[in-house]
Design a protein around this motif. Sequence first.
Motif, PDB file in Angstrom:
ATOM      1  N   PHE A   1       1.695   1.081  -7.243  1.00 18.12           N
ATOM      2  CA  PHE A   1       2.382   0.602  -6.048  1.00 18.12           C
ATOM      3  C   PHE A   1       2.312  -0.918  -5.976  1.00 18.12           C
ATOM      4  N   LYS A   2       1.142  -1.465  -6.247  1.00 15.09           N
ATOM      5  CA  LYS A   2       0.970  -2.919  -6.201  1.00 15.09           C
ATOM      6  C   LYS A   2       1.818  -3.598  -7.278  1.00 15.09           C
ATOM      7  N   ARG A   3       1.896  -2.982  -8.447  1.00 15.09           N
ATOM      8  CA  ARG A   3       2.719  -3.525  -9.526  1.00 15.09           C
ATOM      9  C   ARG A   3       4.197  -3.535  -9.123  1.00 15.09           C
ATOM     10  N   ALA A   4       4.631  -2.497  -8.424  1.00 18.85           N
ATOM     11  CA  ALA A   4       6.040  -2.380  -8.051  1.00 18.85           C
ATOM     12  C   ALA A   4       6.409  -3.221  -6.838  1.00 18.85           C
ATOM     13  N   PHE A   5       5.532  -3.269  -5.829  1.00 16.69           N
ATOM     14  CA  PHE A   5       5.889  -3.900  -4.562  1.00 16.69           C
ATOM     15  C   PHE A   5       5.042  -5.120  -4.203  1.00 16.69           C
ATOM     16  N   GLY A   6       4.053  -5.440  -5.016  1.00 17.15           N
ATOM     17  CA  GLY A   6       3.244  -6.630  -4.763  1.00 17.15           C
ATOM     18  C   GLY A   6       2.220  -6.476  -3.655  1.00 17.15           C
ATOM     19  N   THR A   7       1.996  -5.253  -3.198  1.00 16.99           N
ATOM     20  CA  THR A   7       1.021  -4.998  -2.143  1.00 16.99           C
ATOM     21  C   THR A   7       0.456  -3.597  -2.331  1.00 16.99           C
ATOM     22  N   THR A   8      -0.684  -3.354  -1.750  1.00 22.43           N
ATOM     23  CA  THR A   8      -1.275  -2.024  -1.845  1.00 22.43           C
ATOM     24  C   THR A   8      -0.597  -1.083  -0.847  1.00 22.43           C
ATOM     25  N   PRO A   9      -0.714   0.216  -1.050  1.00 29.14           N
ATOM     26  CA  PRO A   9      -0.126   1.158  -0.089  1.00 29.14           C
ATOM     27  C   PRO A   9      -0.681   0.978   1.326  1.00 29.14           C
ATOM     28  N   ALA A  10      -1.981   0.761   1.443  1.00 23.79           N
ATOM     29  CA  ALA A  10      -2.584   0.590   2.776  1.00 23.79           C
ATOM     30  C   ALA A  10      -2.042  -0.668   3.453  1.00 23.79           C
ATOM     31  N   ALA A  11      -1.926  -1.759   2.723  1.00 22.19           N
ATOM     32  CA  ALA A  11      -1.381  -2.993   3.296  1.00 22.19           C
ATOM     33  C   ALA A  11       0.095  -2.805   3.655  1.00 22.19           C
ATOM     34  N   PHE A  12       0.824  -2.057   2.838  1.00 24.43           N
ATOM     35  CA  PHE A  12       2.222  -1.754   3.122  1.00 24.43           C
ATOM     36  C   PHE A  12       2.347  -1.006   4.449  1.00 24.43           C
ATOM     37  N   VAL A  13       1.512  -0.007   4.655  1.00 25.34           N
ATOM     38  CA  VAL A  13       1.533   0.772   5.897  1.00 25.34           C
ATOM     39  C   VAL A  13       1.222  -0.127   7.076  1.00 25.34           C
ATOM     40  N   ARG A  14       0.218  -0.981   6.947  1.00 26.93           N
ATOM     41  CA  ARG A  14      -0.129  -1.903   8.041  1.00 26.93           C
ATOM     42  C   ARG A  14       1.037  -2.826   8.382  1.00 26.93           C
ATOM     43  N   GLN A  15       1.706  -3.348   7.354  1.00 26.44           N
ATOM     44  CA  GLN A  15       2.848  -4.221   7.578  1.00 26.44           C
ATOM     45  C   GLN A  15       3.984  -3.485   8.293  1.00 26.44           C
ATOM     46  N   MET A  16       4.242  -2.252   7.909  1.00 29.93           N
ATOM     47  CA  MET A  16       5.329  -1.481   8.514  1.00 29.93           C
ATOM     48  C   MET A  16       5.013  -1.107   9.963  1.00 29.93           C
ATOM     49  N   ARG A  17       3.773  -0.876  10.268  1.00 30.10           N
ATOM     50  CA  ARG A  17       3.389  -0.503  11.636  1.00 30.10           C
ATOM     51  C   ARG A  17       3.470  -1.697  12.586  1.00 30.10           C
ATOM     52  N   ARG A  18       3.325  -2.900  12.060  1.00 22.47           N
ATOM     53  CA  ARG A  18       3.424  -4.104  12.897  1.00 22.47           C
ATOM     54  C   ARG A  18       4.850  -4.355  13.361  1.00 22.47           C
ATOM     55  N   ARG A  19       5.813  -3.853  12.634  1.00 22.61           N
ATOM     56  CA  ARG A  19       7.224  -4.130  12.943  1.00 22.61           C
ATOM     57  C   ARG A  19       7.709  -3.347  14.103  1.00 22.61           C
TER      58      ARG A  19
END
Length: 160
Positions: free
Chosen positions: A142-160
């Motif tokens: 996931f980090k290789r594909a999107f530059g972030t970990t899955p947990a960080a991705f979830v946190r970012q999406m929940r902030r929006r």
Amino acid sequence: TSVVQALRDDVQDGHSGGRSYGETLLGTLMMHVLRNHSVRPPRFGTRGIGGLGVAALRQVIEFVHAHLGEDVSLAALAGAAGLSPFHFSRAFKRATGLAPHQFVVKCRVERARELLLHVHLSVADVAARAGFADQSHLSAHFKRAFGTTPAAFVRQMRRR
């Protein structure tokens, strides 16, 4: 020698990359031996997209999406296309630009991303549903594909 080393490492690690990764490495090694040490160079047909018919490519892609949560073997993918694993691997790479294993991993990462966006599951549960061996396996891809970990991705999406 790098393919042999990767294959040896994969076997010693208990096939941590999955069965199709090891099979892809073995096919690559076989191709190297055929190209560099046989009397006659191998010949490949050129049908459809990169040697893989359009219908066969569609069937393989549908098969991958239907079986992402499972350990998908190169033989199973080749069977969906109606080709031997050896010929399928080459034809698939010519058609898609990715080795079969890379394509499966890409689809799994995309499925994990969709699950993280739309379903409230733990990262470990998402990893299992998307077909990854464990959470760290998902995190690395996931980090290789999107530059972030899955947990960080979830946190970012929940902030929006």
